[in-house]
Design an enzyme around this catalytic site. Structure first.
Site, PDB file in Angstrom:
ATOM      1  N   GLU A  52     -24.380  64.864  59.896  1.00  0.00           N
ATOM      2  CA  GLU A  52     -24.176  64.871  58.451  1.00  0.00           C
ATOM      3  C   GLU A  52     -23.003  65.803  58.147  1.00  0.00           C
ATOM      4  OE1 GLU A  52     -26.701  66.068  54.441  1.00  0.00           O
ATOM      5  OE2 GLU A  52     -27.796  65.646  56.300  1.00  0.00           O
ATOM      6  N   ASP A  63     -28.074  72.930  47.206  1.00  0.00           N
ATOM      7  CA  ASP A  63     -27.804  73.750  48.386  1.00  0.00           C
ATOM      8  C   ASP A  63     -28.240  75.195  48.200  1.00  0.00           C
ATOM      9  OD1 ASP A  63     -26.674  71.660  49.823  1.00  0.00           O
ATOM     10  OD2 ASP A  63     -24.714  71.969  48.917  1.00  0.00           O
TER      11      ASP A  63
END
Length: 258
Positions: A52, A63
């Site tokens: 990824e 995040d």
């Protein structure tokens, strides 16, 4: 005909092995994007299933601090979506790459142009964490005739009917979000997590991978036992940035037998 990412991961699953997908932030390297191929080949040599690759963004709502800081370092190195696309065109790898991007960089670049420009690269999947399922039509039509799969993210708090809706017709894999919160927040797992993963398996006809908060050997064992594999981000990003040894952890993840 299934997309390459679906076939690749299904083959690993059929062989009785756990699927392992590390996350890296594009441009978070002392060489900036010039070091991306080096990192990809390092992971490829360790036998990972797919990689990824994150596109840095100034407002990364999903995040945690480790990946947010990696994005800021990448932006400080001058990483742009355009520069990343041009870099990806030069990287040769047998490992499928999955782009993780927020919708804004994709929108600014142009979804159709983005997909066209990646057509002849190793990119085989696309994750957009802030794109609601109801707006997937902003992207899906441009992917229909390509080898790039749009990866659904499914919260384990989601009811079974909604799960079916989210993954209907999906390719590649289902990204099962293991925690309530942001990436890298290890250990804050629901008590009924295993039950929800088992339920998700019942409705998914593609591999189910668990991510968000997976960072230890115990996590690898737990989630490989109840899903088809794991995605690890913050631990990988931190180790690569700080020069910490990560090979043994990755080798253990890659070698996991069902």
């Amino acid at each position: 005909m299934p997309k390459t990412l679906t076939e690749k991961l299904n083959a690993i699953k059929a062989a009785g092995k756990g699927i392992f997908v590390p996350y890296i932030m594009a441009g978070d390297h002392e060489k900036g994007l010039d070091g991306l191929g080096e990192t990809i080949h390092f992971l490829e040599d360790l036998g990972v299933s797919a990689i990824e690759v994150g596109i840095p963004f100034s407002d990364p709502v999903a995040d945690g601090p480790v990946i947010e800081e990696a994005g800021l370092r990448s932006l400080a190195h001058g990483t742009s979506t355009q520069a990343l696309v041009e870099t990806l065109k030069t990287i040769e790898t047998e490992i499928p790459l999955v782009i993780m991007t927020y919708f804004n960089p994709l929108f600014q670049y142009g979804v159709e142009n983005f997909v066209k420009d990646l057509a002849d690269t190793a990119v085989k999947g696309l994750i957009i964490p802030d794109l609601p399922h109801e707006h997937a039509n902003f992207v899906e039509p441009f992917l229909a005739d390509t080898d790039i799969a749009l990866i659904p993210l499914v919260s384990l708090t989601t009811g079974i009917e909604r799960q079916k809706e989210l993954i209907e017709g999906a390719e590649g894999f289902v990204y099962a979000v293991a925690i309530n919160g942001v990436t890298g927040k290890s250990g804050n797992y629901r008590a009924d997590l295993d039950k929800h993963l088992a339920q998700l398996h019942q409705v998914a006809d593609i591999p189910v991978l668990t991510g968000f908060g997976v960072s230890s050997q115990a996590d690898l064992e737990r989630f490989n036992a109840v899903s088809d594999g794991v995605i690890v981000g913050s631990k990988i990003v931190k180790a690569l940035h700080q020069g910490e040894p990560i090979q043994d952890f990755i080798k253990q993840a890659v070698a996991y037998q069902k």
